[in-house]
Design an enzyme around this catalytic site. Structure first.
Site, PDB file in Angstrom:
ATOM      1  N   ASP A   9       0.591  -1.669   7.795  1.00 39.93           N
ATOM      2  CA  ASP A   9       0.836  -0.995   6.516  1.00 39.93           C
ATOM      3  C   ASP A   9      -0.378  -1.211   5.604  1.00 39.93           C
ATOM      4  OD1 ASP A   9       1.811   0.072   4.194  1.00 39.93           O
ATOM      5  OD2 ASP A   9       3.511  -1.271   3.991  1.00 39.93           O
ATOM      6  N   ASP A 107       0.740   5.885   5.379  1.00 41.56           N
ATOM      7  CA  ASP A 107      -0.116   4.691   5.528  1.00 41.56           C
ATOM      8  C   ASP A 107       0.532   3.597   6.365  1.00 41.56           C
ATOM      9  OD1 ASP A 107       1.823   3.691   3.761  1.00 41.56           O
ATOM     10  OD2 ASP A 107       0.346   2.425   2.754  1.00 41.56           O
ATOM     11  N   GLU A 108       1.438   3.972   7.254  1.00 41.14           N
ATOM     12  CA  GLU A 108       2.225   2.931   7.904  1.00 41.14           C
ATOM     13  C   GLU A 108       2.630   3.378   9.311  1.00 41.14           C
ATOM     14  OE1 GLU A 108       6.660   1.448   6.614  1.00 41.14           O
ATOM     15  OE2 GLU A 108       5.642   2.938   5.414  1.00 41.14           O
TER      16      GLU A 108
HETATM   17  P1  TTP Z   1       3.586   2.172   0.010  1.00 41.50           P
HETATM   18  O1  TTP Z   1       3.142   1.665   1.347  1.00 41.50           O
HETATM   19  O2  TTP Z   1       5.007   2.019  -0.372  1.00 41.50           O
HETATM   20  O3  TTP Z   1       2.748   1.453  -1.134  1.00 41.50           O
HETATM   21  P2  TTP Z   1       1.218   1.070  -1.222  1.00 41.50           P
HETATM   22  O4  TTP Z   1       0.481   1.297   0.060  1.00 41.50           O
HETATM   23  O5  TTP Z   1       0.630   1.772  -2.389  1.00 41.50           O
HETATM   24  O6  TTP Z   1       1.275  -0.467  -1.564  1.00 41.50           O
HETATM   25  P3  TTP Z   1       1.695  -1.699  -0.616  1.00 41.50           P
HETATM   26  O7  TTP Z   1       0.472  -2.567  -0.582  1.00 41.50           O
HETATM   27  O8  TTP Z   1       2.829  -2.334  -1.333  1.00 41.50           O
HETATM   28  O9  TTP Z   1       2.056  -1.152   0.727  1.00 41.50           O
HETATM   29  O10 TTP Z   1       3.219   3.695  -0.119  1.00 41.50           O
HETATM   30  C1  TTP Z   1       2.071   4.256   0.470  1.00 41.50           C
HETATM   31  C2  TTP Z   1       1.518   5.346  -0.424  1.00 41.50           C
HETATM   32  O11 TTP Z   1       2.512   6.332  -0.631  1.00 41.50           O
HETATM   33  C3  TTP Z   1       1.146   4.841  -1.794  1.00 41.50           C
HETATM   34  O12 TTP Z   1      -0.202   4.375  -1.818  1.00 41.50           O
HETATM   35  C4  TTP Z   1       1.356   6.041  -2.643  1.00 41.50           C
HETATM   36  C5  TTP Z   1       2.450   6.823  -1.970  1.00 41.50           C
HETATM   37  N1  TTP Z   1       3.735   6.636  -2.669  1.00 41.50           N
HETATM   38  C6  TTP Z   1       4.104   7.585  -3.621  1.00 41.50           C
HETATM   39  O13 TTP Z   1       3.390   8.575  -3.853  1.00 41.50           O
HETATM   40  N2  TTP Z   1       5.287   7.406  -4.307  1.00 41.50           N
HETATM   41  C7  TTP Z   1       6.101   6.327  -4.096  1.00 41.50           C
HETATM   42  O14 TTP Z   1       7.160   6.180  -4.738  1.00 41.50           O
HETATM   43  C8  TTP Z   1       5.707   5.362  -3.093  1.00 41.50           C
HETATM   44  C9  TTP Z   1       6.580   4.162  -2.829  1.00 41.50           C
HETATM   45  C10 TTP Z   1       4.519   5.574  -2.418  1.00 41.50           C
HETATM   46 CA    CA Z   2       1.326   0.557   2.056  1.00 41.74          CA
END
Ligand code: TTP
Ligand code: CA
Length: 398
Positions: A9, A107-108
């Site tokens: 992730d 992203d995962e």
């Molecule tokens: P996430 O993996 O939930 O968050 P992140 O990568 O920004 O942070 P983390 O280090 O906690 O993993 O989400 C991935 C991407 O998806 C995030 O960069 C932006 C997008 N996203 C949105 O647009 N809206 C949302 O509500 C969420 C949760 C994510």
């Molecule tokens: Ca993430």
């Protein structure tokens, strides 16, 4: 057999890409989302850098609230095209380690590296290599969890963010899960969390110590599910095609066409290909979608949910045809049609699914025989006479 599953992730994904591409944003609270308009903006935060999280800013928060909490932040509009490109680069790196990859969001991804050990080393080693490649080639950090199943790998990847690596050795799942809060269990949202707390349950360990029948009596089917997870059991397979969440085929006609028979014959062929790929991947679909593009590029999609999961042409084609008929307009030429099967489930996954949703025996036998023939002679060898419209003209596909 023991499996080795990785959950990879990316950290603060959109914000990290912006910090990478704008060195002046490094170390600053970067908030990616709608225009804050000096605190009057009505949109939301997509994500923010870890520096911004210290102020209480988070995804899905109103941008006006983020502005209140962190007026000194760097506010950036999202560039989805760029994040899509970076996402593809990440997935390409992951695919070098195994093709058992299930992308679950931009992203995962989950990777089943059980079969890759001989080539790339054990789970932890593969995780380190992946993190290094992402850092060196993309200048971004990822957090990785390594475990025997998807649930634990996912929890593990989240535990030491950012730039984390958490390995849960086989046999140590209980020790790992027990102290964690119940909110970490998949399927436990805020509502169920407060319900469980009213029952005096705070940690996964406390919940795991209840008996299965007790949980079912209290919470029904959901109770059984979260009890399983609390024990560290999760036999869901990594589904490679889930990366795209669907299996689809589409065709652009060499010449735009209004020929209804041709459209249906093509749709049949596409349904057949989709069904064949579902079966060869060992998955079944719970929805069928068609894509329909008219000559002027107006594009429509229509989706239908299936009452039980499907993987045969006999089940998919009639649904696709129904959708097609709802879109065709007299005299409007069509440029492209596509069929896609979504909401995929593993054929061997939930036992319940197999008991409830088996297609009729005849249908399955026919499907197996047809797979055999098309494997030997190629996709186009078999066309069901009963389903093909009489006038089908087959010379027009790309
Ligand atoms: P996430 O993996 O939930 O968050 P992140 O990568 O920004 O942070 P983390 O280090 O906690 O993993 O989400 C991935 C991407 O998806 C995030 O960069 C932006 C997008 N996203 C949105 O647009 N809206 C949302 O509500 C969420 C949760 C994510
Ligand atoms: Ca993430």
């Amino acid at each position: 057999m023991n499996r080795t599953i990785l959950h990879v992730d990316m950290d603060a994904f959109y914000a990290a890409v912006e910090q990478r591409d704008h060195p002046e944003f490094k170390g600053k609270p970067v908030i990616v989302g709608s225009d804050p308009k000096g605190g009057k903006g009505r949109g939301i935060v997509a994500t923010c850098s870890y520096e911004a999280r210290k102020f209480g800013v988070h995804s899905a928060q109103p941008i006006s609230q983020a502005w209140k909490l962190c007026p000194q932040g760097v506010y950036v509009r999202p560039d989805m095209e760029k994040y899509g490109r970076v996402s593809n680069q990440v997935m390409r790196i992951l695919l070098e380690f195994t093709d058992m990859l299930e992308q679950v969001s931009i992203d995962e991804a989950f990777l089943d590296v059980t079969g890759s050990a001989a080539l790339f080393g054990f789970g932890e080693e593969i995780a380190r290599k992946i993190k290094r490649r992402i850092l060196e080639e993309l200048k971004l950090t990822a957090s990785v969890g390594v475990a025997q199943n998807k649930f634990i790998a996912k929890v593990a990847s989240d535990l030491k963010k950012p730039d984390g690596l958490v390995v849960v050795e086989p046999g140590r799942e209980k020790e790992f899960l027990d102290p964690l809060p119940i909110g970490r269990l998949w399927g436990v949202g805020p509502k169920m969390e407060s319900q469980l707390k009213r029952m005096g349950l705070e940690s996964i360990g406390q919940l795991a110590n209840l008996s299965h029948s007790d949980m079912v009596a209290r919470l029904g089917k959901n109770g059984a599910h979260i009890w399983q997870l609390a024990q560290g059991f999760d036999d869901r397979p990594v589904l490679p095609e889930e990366g795209i969440k669907s299996i689809s085929h589409e065709i652009t006609f060499e010449q735009d066409t209004c020929d209804f028979a041709l459209l249906e014959a093509t749709l049949l062929e596409l349904s057949e290909k989709v069904a064949h790929r579902l079966r060869s991947q060992g998955v079944r679909a719970r929805s069928v979608t068609i894509k329909f593009r008219e000559a002027d590029f107006s594009t429509y999609t229509r989706r239908i949910s299936t009452p039980s999961s499907v993987n045969t042409t006999e089940a998919i084609y009639p649904l696709a045809r129904k959708l097609l008929r709802s879109l065709i307009r007299d005299g409007v030429p069509v440029r492209l049609i596509g069929v896609s099967a979504g909401n995929l489930e593993a054929e061997t996954g939930g036992r319940q699914m197999i008991l409830l949703d088996q297609p009729p025996q005849k249908d399955r036998k026919l499907a197996a025989a047809l797979d055999d023939i098309s494997q030997r002679f190629g996709d186009h060898a078999v066309i069901r006479a009963t389903l093909v419209p009489q006038k089908a003209n087959k010379g027009r596909l790309q």
